[in-house]
Enzyme design. Structure first.
Site, mmCIF file in Angstrom:
data_model
loop_
_atom_site.group_PDB
_atom_site.id
_atom_site.type_symbol
_atom_site.label_atom_id
_atom_site.label_comp_id
_atom_site.label_asym_id
_atom_site.label_seq_id
_atom_site.Cartn_x
_atom_site.Cartn_y
_atom_site.Cartn_z
ATOM 1 N N GLU A 38 23.400 34.199 -22.509
ATOM 2 C CA GLU A 38 23.566 33.303 -23.660
ATOM 3 C C GLU A 38 22.208 32.856 -24.181
ATOM 4 O O GLU A 38 21.979 32.774 -25.395
ATOM 5 C CB GLU A 38 24.354 32.039 -23.277
ATOM 6 N N CYS A 61 27.184 28.701 -17.776
ATOM 7 C CA CYS A 61 27.080 27.892 -16.555
ATOM 8 C C CYS A 61 26.713 26.444 -16.901
ATOM 9 O O CYS A 61 26.070 26.167 -17.916
ATOM 10 C CB CYS A 61 26.070 28.493 -15.593
ATOM 11 N N SER A 156 32.660 72.512 1.317
ATOM 12 C CA SER A 156 33.127 71.412 0.457
ATOM 13 C C SER A 156 32.230 71.166 -0.749
ATOM 14 O O SER A 156 32.528 70.298 -1.565
ATOM 15 C CB SER A 156 33.217 70.130 1.289
ATOM 16 N N LEU A 192 22.357 60.161 0.017
ATOM 17 C CA LEU A 192 23.065 58.978 -0.505
ATOM 18 C C LEU A 192 22.219 58.115 -1.443
ATOM 19 O O LEU A 192 22.468 56.908 -1.565
ATOM 20 C CB LEU A 192 23.641 58.108 0.630
ATOM 21 N N ARG A 195 20.380 59.570 -7.954
ATOM 22 C CA ARG A 195 19.353 60.419 -8.568
ATOM 23 C C ARG A 195 19.699 60.760 -10.016
ATOM 24 O O ARG A 195 20.878 60.836 -10.378
ATOM 25 C CB ARG A 195 19.191 61.708 -7.750
HETATM 26 N N1 LIG Z 1 35.328 65.593 -1.582
HETATM 27 C C1 LIG Z 1 34.929 64.408 -1.221
HETATM 28 O O1 LIG Z 1 35.038 63.435 -1.977
HETATM 29 C C2 LIG Z 1 34.300 64.230 0.108
HETATM 30 C C3 LIG Z 1 33.617 63.059 0.391
HETATM 31 C C4 LIG Z 1 33.060 62.908 1.646
HETATM 32 C C5 LIG Z 1 33.214 63.906 2.585
HETATM 33 N N2 LIG Z 1 33.864 65.038 2.291
HETATM 34 C C6 LIG Z 1 34.043 66.084 3.298
HETATM 35 O O2 LIG Z 1 34.794 65.518 4.368
HETATM 36 C C7 LIG Z 1 34.413 66.126 5.589
HETATM 37 C C8 LIG Z 1 34.080 65.056 6.615
HETATM 38 O O3 LIG Z 1 35.139 64.143 6.716
HETATM 39 P P1 LIG Z 1 35.669 63.606 8.123
HETATM 40 O O4 LIG Z 1 37.022 63.072 7.847
HETATM 41 O O5 LIG Z 1 35.501 64.656 9.145
HETATM 42 O O6 LIG Z 1 34.658 62.479 8.485
HETATM 43 P P2 LIG Z 1 34.313 61.037 7.843
HETATM 44 O O7 LIG Z 1 35.501 60.430 7.261
HETATM 45 O O8 LIG Z 1 33.087 61.178 7.024
HETATM 46 O O9 LIG Z 1 33.870 60.245 9.156
HETATM 47 C C9 LIG Z 1 34.837 59.958 10.106
HETATM 48 C C10 LIG Z 1 34.261 58.993 11.107
HETATM 49 O O10 LIG Z 1 34.075 57.723 10.532
HETATM 50 C C11 LIG Z 1 34.026 56.782 11.582
HETATM 51 N N3 LIG Z 1 34.788 55.583 11.336
HETATM 52 C C12 LIG Z 1 34.309 54.322 11.445
HETATM 53 N N4 LIG Z 1 35.244 53.417 11.206
HETATM 54 C C13 LIG Z 1 36.359 54.076 10.962
HETATM 55 C C14 LIG Z 1 37.672 53.681 10.681
HETATM 56 N N5 LIG Z 1 38.026 52.393 10.591
HETATM 57 N N6 LIG Z 1 38.588 54.636 10.503
HETATM 58 C C15 LIG Z 1 38.243 55.927 10.587
HETATM 59 N N7 LIG Z 1 37.002 56.369 10.847
HETATM 60 C C16 LIG Z 1 36.077 55.447 11.040
HETATM 61 C C17 LIG Z 1 34.538 57.476 12.809
HETATM 62 O O11 LIG Z 1 33.382 57.750 13.554
HETATM 63 P P3 LIG Z 1 33.299 57.706 15.141
HETATM 64 O O12 LIG Z 1 33.872 58.984 15.569
HETATM 65 O O13 LIG Z 1 31.875 57.547 15.400
HETATM 66 O O14 LIG Z 1 34.135 56.541 15.559
HETATM 67 C C18 LIG Z 1 35.148 58.756 12.280
HETATM 68 O O15 LIG Z 1 35.104 59.800 13.190
HETATM 69 C C19 LIG Z 1 33.240 67.014 5.259
HETATM 70 O O16 LIG Z 1 33.707 68.331 5.125
HETATM 71 C C20 LIG Z 1 32.763 66.503 3.938
HETATM 72 O O17 LIG Z 1 32.123 67.508 3.179
HETATM 73 C C21 LIG Z 1 34.427 65.228 1.055
#
Ligand SMILES: NC(=O)c1ccc[n+]([C@@H]2O[C@H](COP(=O)([O-])OP(=O)(O)OC[C@H]3O[C@@H](n4cnc5c(N)ncnc54)[C@H](OP(=O)(O)O)[C@@H]3O)[C@@H](O)[C@H]2O)c1
Length: 361
Positions: A38, A61, A156, A192, A195
């Site tokens: 403002e 505010c 992926s 992460l 960019r």
């Molecule tokens: N297309 C997309 O948008 C996209 C995005 C991201 C990833 N991806 C793909 O997804 C794949 C990886 O996925 P992912 O499912 O294997 O792994 P993720 O979801 O990246 O990681 C899973 C891990 O997160 C941790 N975690 C912590 N708190 C959690 C909770 N409350 N609930 C569940 N997990 C929790 C656990 O680790 P701990 O085992 O240490 O407990 C679990 O093993 C890759 O192929 C990647 O390229 C795709």
């Protein structure tokens, strides 16, 4: 909006001064310690503001913060009318600015309905954090038309198109924190960062949910060190934790199960004034975040591609057995990003009562 990506922990606010149907001043808040929107708009309008209408997305505010109260500047400028998009979310200050201006003889109108909602949603992170103390959490995923995020061999990159990926970088720049699960960190070794994004922004905090502190020391995130936070369990091996800390990564070891750690991590981020978190998957963390009820918004990208077979589904976990229990979105919007479709929606509405509740409708 001018301050997007750098106003936190302040709200994102825009303002216009309108005289005889012409915009004669514009302002946008750019972050803590800088002029409120403002004030900037009134300064730009100069003496032309006398008798004009001030339009602002958030209630001016009425308190002394890092800058003086905006209501003083509004009164001093001599505007005849003030149109407010939405009220301050905090109960102790909600409606105060509007009341002070009305008592000064200014004609004040507060938006209602879709306009009010749009102004509140634009400020979802600030509103959510102000009212609940937690950040607004957005779950983002990109899937194929048949709901997969990887092929049966784990490939992926990339399912979404160029425009979708550019949009994700914009969202990262707009967020205070970006999060992935350790599965994604291991599979994709992401950096992460935001960019190729236009304009200034603050680099988001990078989070990895990684109970065993398994994040590889030679990966991009641990190599970056600074600005990376690993949420581990209290039982994470001490040598792994020490290794990460030596790389400059902060490790937050939390007690409880995965769900409790996720909830506590979100609470802790709020304590650190993190107002927005973009959870970028993968499917296991995505499901965990939904089950832990920490997701406020969903941004789902669907690419015109069919994968089939054993390709990983976008959402892991047990899911919901009954349709009545499915996570259902409201405030749904759709957009095209190149050939992809973006669907956004909310699981929880942005807090901050509409004007009617404050008796000002
Ligand atoms: N297309 C997309 O948008 C996209 C995005 C991201 C990833 N991806 C793909 O997804 C794949 C990886 O996925 P992912 O499912 O294997 O792994 P993720 O979801 O990246 O990681 C899973 C891990 O997160 C941790 N975690 C912590 N708190 C959690 C909770 N409350 N609930 C569940 N997990 C929790 C656990 O680790 P701990 O085992 O240490 O407990 C679990 O093993 C890759 O192929 C990647 O390229 C795709």
């Amino acid at each position: 909006m001018v301050g997007r990506g750098r106003v936190s922990p302040n709200p994102l606010v825009g303002a216009l001064v309108v005289q005889d149907g012409q915009v004669i001043g514009e302002g946008g808040h750019e972050g803590p310690g800088t002029d409120h929107a403002e004030v900037g708009a009134l300064r730009a309008a100069g003496t032309g503001a006398r008798g004009a209408t001030l339009v602002c997305t958030l209630e001016p505010c009425s308190h002394h913060g890092r800058t003086p109260p905006c209501v003083d500047a509004v009164r001093a400028a001599g505007v005849a009318r003030v149109v407010v998009g939405c009220l301050d979310p905090l109960e102790r200050s909600r409606g105060q600015g509007v009341r002070i201006l009305a008592e000064a003889g200014i004609d004040v109108a507060v938006a209602d309905g879709p306009d009010e909602l749009a102004c509140r949603q634009m400020n979802g992170p600030f509103m959510t954090w102000s009212v609940t103390g937690r950040p607004e959490v957005t779950l983002k995923m990109a899937e194929s038309l048949d709901g997969r995020v990887a092929t049966s061999t784990g490939e992926s990159q990339w399912i979404s198109g160029e425009q979708s990926r550019a949009r994700v970088h914009r969202w990262r720049a707009d967020s205070d924190a970006v999060a992935v699960g350790i599965g994604t960190a291991l599979a994709d070794d992401p950096l992460l960062t935001a960019r190729d994004v236009e304009g200034a922004f603050r680099a988001p905090l990078r989070l990895v949910f990684d109970s065993g502190a398994r994040l590889p020391l030679d990966g991009k995130l641990a190599s970056a060190g600074e600005g990376v936070l690993v949420i581990a369990s209290a039982n994470a091996p001490a040598d792994r934790v020490r290794g990460l800390e030596a790389s400059g990564v902060e490790v937050l070891a939390l007690p409880g199960d995965a769900r409790e750690r996720l909830q506590e991590a979100v609470t802790e981020l709020g304590r650190r004034e993190v107002q927005s978190v973009l959870v970028e998957g993968g499917p296991t963390l995505a499901a965990g975040a939904l089950e832990a009820d920490v997701v406020d918004r969903v941004a789902w990208m669907v690419a015109p591609m069919l994968i089939g077979g054993d390709g990983a589904p976008a959402l892991g976990g047990a899911g919901r057995a009954r349709l009545a229990d499915a996570w259902r979105l409201s405030s749904v919007e759709m957009a095209r990003l190149g050939d992809d479709v973006l669907v956004t929606g909310r699981l929880r509405e942005v807090p901050g009562s509409p004007s009617v509740e404050a008796g000002l409708g």
